[in-house]
Design a protein around this motif. Structure first.
Motif, PDB file in Angstrom:
ATOM      1  N   TYR A 252       4.991 -28.294 -43.138  1.00 47.98           N
ATOM      2  CA  TYR A 252       3.544 -28.878 -42.225  1.00 47.98           C
ATOM      3  C   TYR A 252       2.683 -28.285 -41.988  1.00 47.98           C
ATOM      4  CZ  TYR A 252       2.261 -30.299 -38.139  1.00 47.98           C
ATOM      5  OH  TYR A 252       1.063 -30.808 -36.536  1.00 47.98           O
ATOM      6  N   ASP A 254       1.043 -26.300 -44.453  1.00 50.62           N
ATOM      7  CA  ASP A 254       0.382 -26.677 -46.625  1.00 50.62           C
ATOM      8  C   ASP A 254       0.177 -28.023 -46.421  1.00 50.62           C
ATOM      9  OD1 ASP A 254       0.419 -26.352 -48.885  1.00 50.62           O
ATOM     10  OD2 ASP A 254       0.755 -28.108 -49.162  1.00 50.62           O
ATOM     11  N   THR A 255       0.273 -28.883 -44.952  1.00 48.00           N
ATOM     12  CA  THR A 255      -0.347 -30.520 -44.943  1.00 48.00           C
ATOM     13  C   THR A 255      -0.749 -30.549 -44.252  1.00 48.00           C
ATOM     14  OG1 THR A 255       1.608 -31.217 -46.300  1.00 48.00           O
ATOM     15  CG2 THR A 255       0.347 -32.796 -44.427  1.00 48.00           C
ATOM     16  N   ARG A 258      -4.808 -28.827 -45.234  1.00 45.70           N
ATOM     17  CA  ARG A 258      -5.269 -29.997 -46.148  1.00 45.70           C
ATOM     18  C   ARG A 258      -5.733 -30.658 -45.478  1.00 45.70           C
ATOM     19  NH1 ARG A 258      -2.437 -31.741 -49.332  1.00 45.70           N
ATOM     20  NH2 ARG A 258       0.214 -30.641 -49.223  1.00 45.70           N
ATOM     21  N   LYS A 259      -4.934 -30.992 -43.761  1.00 40.49           N
ATOM     22  CA  LYS A 259      -5.977 -32.085 -43.616  1.00 40.49           C
ATOM     23  C   LYS A 259      -6.244 -32.244 -42.363  1.00 40.49           C
ATOM     24  CE  LYS A 259      -2.356 -35.731 -45.097  1.00 40.49           C
ATOM     25  NZ  LYS A 259      -1.768 -37.253 -44.985  1.00 40.49           N
ATOM     26  N   TYR A 309       5.621 -36.994 -41.194  1.00 45.34           N
ATOM     27  CA  TYR A 309       5.119 -36.045 -41.971  1.00 45.34           C
ATOM     28  C   TYR A 309       5.529 -35.819 -43.002  1.00 45.34           C
ATOM     29  CZ  TYR A 309       3.157 -34.808 -37.051  1.00 45.34           C
ATOM     30  OH  TYR A 309       2.869 -34.522 -35.519  1.00 45.34           O
ATOM     31  N   TRP A 310       4.573 -34.764 -43.725  1.00 45.20           N
ATOM     32  CA  TRP A 310       5.200 -34.590 -45.833  1.00 45.20           C
ATOM     33  C   TRP A 310       4.588 -33.695 -45.600  1.00 45.20           C
ATOM     34  CZ3 TRP A 310       7.587 -34.907 -50.337  1.00 45.20           C
ATOM     35  CH2 TRP A 310       6.641 -34.652 -50.980  1.00 45.20           C
ATOM     36  N   GLY A 311       4.994 -33.045 -46.599  1.00 43.17           N
ATOM     37  CA  GLY A 311       5.023 -31.870 -46.902  1.00 43.17           C
ATOM     38  C   GLY A 311       5.233 -31.020 -48.018  1.00 43.17           C
ATOM     39  N   ASP A 315       4.731 -29.030 -56.372  1.00 43.70           N
ATOM     40  CA  ASP A 315       4.355 -30.058 -56.540  1.00 43.70           C
ATOM     41  C   ASP A 315       5.108 -30.650 -57.611  1.00 43.70           C
ATOM     42  OD1 ASP A 315       1.749 -30.946 -54.687  1.00 43.70           O
ATOM     43  OD2 ASP A 315       0.704 -29.973 -56.444  1.00 43.70           O
ATOM     44  N   HIS A 320       6.849 -37.300 -54.096  1.00 41.30           N
ATOM     45  CA  HIS A 320       6.203 -37.919 -52.169  1.00 41.30           C
ATOM     46  C   HIS A 320       6.966 -39.224 -52.041  1.00 41.30           C
ATOM     47  CE1 HIS A 320       3.448 -39.492 -50.311  1.00 41.30           C
ATOM     48  NE2 HIS A 320       3.058 -39.075 -49.378  1.00 41.30           N
TER      49      HIS A 320
END
Length: 407
Positions: A252, A254-255, A258-259, A309-311, A315, A320
């Protein structure tokens, strides 16, 4: 802003006076009284239509410090009572910005500021950080019309008395939007992408409804996602443990970084979620070499799964899509839920079976001239959104016969 603001309206059904008050904290109202308005359908012990306006969810936001001082979301919960008995409530917040709302009004703010007026602070009837459709004017059964009318009149009066620029009710139901427009509020239509369960027996049944090309693409994406080299865990209720929140907090953060720059929810919120919300939650986590590397957080409603929520900290191709969209569809089918709301924006969801769906909000603007300009904008926007939904639906992934049913 005034913390206790009585306003009186006529209850046309019973010719009694309704008093609207403002609470600075949910600690000032018993959970059972709030929930009798917010989720009367859960009085028998079943699930709420959605958990977001329940006392437990909103209280977790408040107690965790996710809303309150220095967050730009100041609680001013509305209550409406007749002869001392609460008949309606609403989650109302004073806003110092437009972040965490997902119904975007930044251009309105800039226009008013350019005209030499202040757009902030404003009032917002909403669930913070939660672009999920649901009732915003929460009434006990039998008080739907009088309760909503009292809440609207009370909120508008509070905004006017405090010389605020505007009042907004976001992600309300279509029925509320229509009723609010009849009360003189401005109605706005935007869109999201939702997956609808057409009675599929399993995921393959859903795939059978798609065109051959889209069906093959999704199968390839699911296979590619599994190449991350670990396992996927689907957890809810008592299956969720504190260690899972430790992992998800990393995702969370991390996302959020970035957002939004700063995550909306505090770490404390997830501790409270473990205590009081875990039965409302579906966690989908990817684990590799003993460590969790990615996850998706969903909330479970009576008939809908809400993706939130996604995180990730690693990668991996298509992971995702698998955790957020396909696992959500799997869960909805297995639980016989009618739909999955996958959150705000994202035309990439269309190819994965999520179709454009209108969402609604209501707005009151203090300045009459500015309000007229906004009204003209909303009329043009609504026509454009409706056209966009029609075009996107036609380009959806379903076989032609299935698309005709959706249109």
């Amino acid at each position: 802003m005034t913390e206790h603001h009585p306003a009186k309206t006529a209850d046309q059904t019973a010719a009694r006076t309704i008093e609207v008050s403002v609470l600075a904290s949910l600690d000032q109202i018993a959970p059972e009284i709030w929930d009798a308005c917010a989720c009367p359908e859960a009085a028998d012990g079943g699930r709420a239509i959605d958990p977001f306006t329940t006392h437990r969810f909103l209280s977790a936001l408040e107690k965790s410090g996710s809303v309150g001082d220095r967050t730009g979301w100041t609680p001013h919960y509305l209550t409406a009572a007749v002869d001392g008995e609460t008949i309606a409530v609403a989650p109302l917040y004073g806003k110092g910005h437009s972040q965490g709302e997902y119904i975007f009004d930044h251009n309105w703010a800039q226009a008013l500021e350019n005209a030499g007026r202040h757009y902030y602070p404003k009032l917002q009837i909403a669930v913070p950080f939660t672009p999920a459709t649901g009732r915003r004017f929460l009434t006990r059964p039998g008080f739907e019309v009088a309760g909503m009318s009292a809440l609207v009149q009370g909120a508008v009066q509070i905004a006017a008395d405090n010389e605020l620029s505007s009042l907004h009710a976001t992600f309300c139901t279509e029925a509320e939007a229509i009723a609010g427009e009849e009360m003189g509020l401005l109605r706005r239509t935007t869109q999201q992408f939702h997956w609808v369960n057409e009675g599929y027996a399993d995921f393959d049944g859903f795939l059978a409804a798609l065109s051959s090309r889209k069906r093959k693409t999704i199968r390839k994406e699911r296979a590619k996602a599994q190449e991350f080299g670990g396992t996927i865990e689907v957890l809810t209720g008592d299956q969720i443990q504190p260690e899972h929140w430790d992992a998800f907090w990393m995702f969370y953060q991390d996302t959020g970084a970035r957002k939004w720059g700063t995550p909306y929810l505090t770490r404390r919120f997830f501790d409270l979620a473990q205590d009081v919300l875990r039965d409302d939650i579906l966690l989908v986590l990817a684990r590799r070499d003993g460590d969790y590397i990615a996850g998706a957080l969903n909330f479970i409603g009576r008939d809908t799964l809400f993706g939130r929520y996604w995180g990730c900290i690693e990668d991996h191709p298509c992971l995702h899509f698998e955790l957020c969209y396909y696992q959500a569809i799997d869960f909805a089918i297995s639980r016989r839920l009618s739909r999955v709301e996958a959150g705000a924006q994202g035309e990439h969801k269309l190819a994965r079976g999520y179709l454009p769906t209108p969402v609604h909000s209501l707005h009151w603007i203090a300045d009459a001239g500015f309000g007229q300009a906004v009204a003209r904008y909303l009329q043009a926007e609504r026509a454009a959104v409706n056209e966009d939904i029609e075009v996107l639906t036609a380009y959806g992934p379903f076989r032609k016969s299935q698309m005709e049913e959706h249109q």
